[in-house]
Design a protein around this motif. Structure first.
Motif, mmCIF file in Angstrom:
data_model
loop_
_atom_site.group_PDB
_atom_site.id
_atom_site.type_symbol
_atom_site.label_atom_id
_atom_site.label_comp_id
_atom_site.label_asym_id
_atom_site.label_seq_id
_atom_site.Cartn_x
_atom_site.Cartn_y
_atom_site.Cartn_z
ATOM 1 N N SER A 108 0.850 -1.190 0.000
ATOM 2 C CA SER A 108 0.000 0.000 0.000
ATOM 3 C C SER A 108 0.886 1.241 0.000
ATOM 4 O O SER A 108 2.066 1.178 0.368
ATOM 5 C CB SER A 108 -0.890 0.002 1.236
ATOM 6 N N PRO A 109 0.356 2.382 -0.402
ATOM 7 C CA PRO A 109 1.150 3.615 -0.353
ATOM 8 C C PRO A 109 1.649 3.951 1.053
ATOM 9 O O PRO A 109 2.768 4.414 1.223
ATOM 10 C CB PRO A 109 0.184 4.680 -0.867
ATOM 11 N N ARG A 110 0.851 3.670 2.069
ATOM 12 C CA ARG A 110 1.278 3.940 3.445
ATOM 13 C C ARG A 110 2.471 3.068 3.823
ATOM 14 O O ARG A 110 3.425 3.530 4.438
ATOM 15 C CB ARG A 110 0.126 3.687 4.407
ATOM 16 N N ARG A 111 2.419 1.780 3.443
ATOM 17 C CA ARG A 111 3.537 0.880 3.754
ATOM 18 C C ARG A 111 4.794 1.302 2.992
ATOM 19 O O ARG A 111 5.896 1.232 3.523
ATOM 20 C CB ARG A 111 3.157 -0.551 3.403
ATOM 21 N N ALA A 112 4.627 1.761 1.747
ATOM 22 C CA ALA A 112 5.778 2.226 0.971
ATOM 23 C C ALA A 112 6.402 3.461 1.621
ATOM 24 O O ALA A 112 7.634 3.585 1.687
ATOM 25 C CB ALA A 112 5.363 2.518 -0.462
ATOM 26 N N LEU A 113 5.572 4.386 2.115
ATOM 27 C CA LEU A 113 6.094 5.568 2.806
ATOM 28 C C LEU A 113 6.864 5.176 4.063
ATOM 29 O O LEU A 113 7.955 5.691 4.325
ATOM 30 C CB LEU A 113 4.947 6.498 3.202
ATOM 31 N N ASN A 114 6.294 4.274 4.840
ATOM 32 C CA ASN A 114 6.975 3.834 6.071
ATOM 33 C C ASN A 114 8.295 3.149 5.756
ATOM 34 O O ASN A 114 9.293 3.343 6.459
ATOM 35 C CB ASN A 114 6.070 2.902 6.869
ATOM 36 N N LYS A 115 8.314 2.359 4.703
ATOM 37 C CA LYS A 115 9.551 1.671 4.345
ATOM 38 C C LYS A 115 10.603 2.670 3.856
ATOM 39 O O LYS A 115 11.782 2.539 4.176
ATOM 40 C CB LYS A 115 9.259 0.628 3.272
ATOM 41 N N ALA A 116 10.189 3.677 3.095
ATOM 42 C CA ALA A 116 11.126 4.705 2.636
ATOM 43 C C ALA A 116 11.697 5.487 3.815
ATOM 44 O O ALA A 116 12.890 5.783 3.856
ATOM 45 C CB ALA A 116 10.437 5.645 1.657
ATOM 46 N N ARG A 117 10.853 5.795 4.783
ATOM 47 C CA ARG A 117 11.338 6.494 5.978
ATOM 48 C C ARG A 117 12.316 5.632 6.755
ATOM 49 O O ARG A 117 13.288 6.130 7.318
ATOM 50 C CB ARG A 117 10.164 6.898 6.854
ATOM 51 N N HIS A 118 12.062 4.335 6.776
ATOM 52 C CA HIS A 118 12.979 3.406 7.446
ATOM 53 C C HIS A 118 14.339 3.373 6.743
ATOM 54 O O HIS A 118 15.366 3.172 7.379
ATOM 55 C CB HIS A 118 12.357 2.009 7.479
ATOM 56 N N ALA B 78 9.476 12.219 3.087
ATOM 57 C CA ALA B 78 9.013 11.287 2.053
ATOM 58 C C ALA B 78 7.568 11.584 1.682
ATOM 59 O O ALA B 78 6.738 11.890 2.537
ATOM 60 C CB ALA B 78 9.142 9.852 2.547
ATOM 61 N N ARG B 79 7.276 11.514 0.397
ATOM 62 C CA ARG B 79 5.922 11.726 -0.101
ATOM 63 C C ARG B 79 5.682 10.806 -1.292
ATOM 64 O O ARG B 79 6.629 10.391 -1.965
ATOM 65 C CB ARG B 79 5.691 13.177 -0.475
ATOM 66 N N ILE B 80 4.441 10.507 -1.539
ATOM 67 C CA ILE B 80 4.083 9.664 -2.671
ATOM 68 C C ILE B 80 4.160 10.504 -3.933
ATOM 69 O O ILE B 80 3.519 11.544 -4.049
ATOM 70 C CB ILE B 80 2.650 9.107 -2.510
ATOM 71 N N ARG B 81 4.958 10.059 -4.871
ATOM 72 C CA ARG B 81 5.114 10.790 -6.123
ATOM 73 C C ARG B 81 4.206 10.223 -7.211
ATOM 74 O O ARG B 81 3.766 10.947 -8.089
ATOM 75 C CB ARG B 81 6.566 10.707 -6.566
ATOM 76 N N GLY B 82 3.941 8.917 -7.150
ATOM 77 C CA GLY B 82 3.069 8.314 -8.144
ATOM 78 C C GLY B 82 2.657 6.906 -7.725
ATOM 79 O O GLY B 82 3.417 6.199 -7.074
ATOM 80 N N VAL B 83 1.450 6.538 -8.097
ATOM 81 C CA VAL B 83 0.941 5.200 -7.822
ATOM 82 C C VAL B 83 0.384 4.648 -9.122
ATOM 83 O O VAL B 83 -0.422 5.293 -9.785
ATOM 84 C CB VAL B 83 -0.176 5.237 -6.755
ATOM 85 N N SER B 84 0.857 3.479 -9.501
ATOM 86 C CA SER B 84 0.325 2.803 -10.678
ATOM 87 C C SER B 84 -0.092 1.400 -10.277
ATOM 88 O O SER B 84 0.011 1.007 -9.118
ATOM 89 C CB SER B 84 1.363 2.757 -11.804
ATOM 90 N N ARG B 85 -0.542 0.638 -11.246
ATOM 91 C CA ARG B 85 -0.988 -0.723 -10.972
ATOM 92 C C ARG B 85 0.166 -1.604 -10.529
ATOM 93 O O ARG B 85 -0.011 -2.529 -9.751
ATOM 94 C CB ARG B 85 -1.618 -1.288 -12.244
ATOM 95 N N ARG B 86 1.372 -1.302 -10.981
ATOM 96 C CA ARG B 86 2.527 -2.160 -10.705
ATOM 97 C C ARG B 86 3.527 -1.590 -9.704
ATOM 98 O O ARG B 86 4.330 -2.329 -9.155
ATOM 99 C CB ARG B 86 3.277 -2.453 -11.999
ATOM 100 N N ALA B 87 3.522 -0.283 -9.499
ATOM 101 C CA ALA B 87 4.570 0.309 -8.651
ATOM 102 C C ALA B 87 4.063 1.530 -7.899
ATOM 103 O O ALA B 87 3.090 2.170 -8.295
ATOM 104 C CB ALA B 87 5.768 0.693 -9.506
ATOM 105 N N ILE B 88 4.775 1.838 -6.814
ATOM 106 C CA ILE B 88 4.555 3.058 -6.035
ATOM 107 C C ILE B 88 5.885 3.789 -5.990
ATOM 108 O O ILE B 88 6.910 3.207 -5.634
ATOM 109 C CB ILE B 88 4.084 2.731 -4.611
#
Length: 111
Positions: free
Chosen positions: A58-68, A74-84
């Protein structure tokens, strides 16, 4: 030879019949419930826990992982069907991390 085949088929049929009787407890488990047998008889107990299946990244999990990983702001720049894609700053430089939309959020690319 035919008798051995007939015996094997009978054993397989018996195991199949025994397996067909088992889905009552498995179906209760699928819905987050347990069948309890006690002094009051048979009872279906439903659980209201924090069970949440992991469907993917999920976008939230991706943000948390990037912060880790040490990416600040960190901010979401784009969300597609295959990648965040998550963007931010690391050591005073721009950092962009691309996560796959599968369980575990594996890193595809890092710039």
């Amino acid at each position: 030879m035919f008798q051995k085949l007939a015996k094997t088929l009978c054993v397989v049929a018996a195991l199949g019949a025994a397996g067909a009787a088992a889905p009552t407890s498995a179906s209760a488990r699928d819905f987050g419930a347990t069948i309890s047998i006690g002094n009051g008889g048979i009872e279906l107990v439903r659980h209201r826990g924090h069970y949440r299946p992991n469907y993917g990244c999920s976008p939230r999990r991706a943000l948390n992982k990037a912060r880790h990983f040490g990416i600040r702001h960190a901010r979401i720049r784009g969300v597609s069907r295959r990648a965040i894609v998550v963007a931010g700053r690391k050591r005073h430089h721009r950092a962009v991390v691309r996560f796959a939309r599968v369980p575990g959020c594996p890193v595809i690319a890092y710039r």
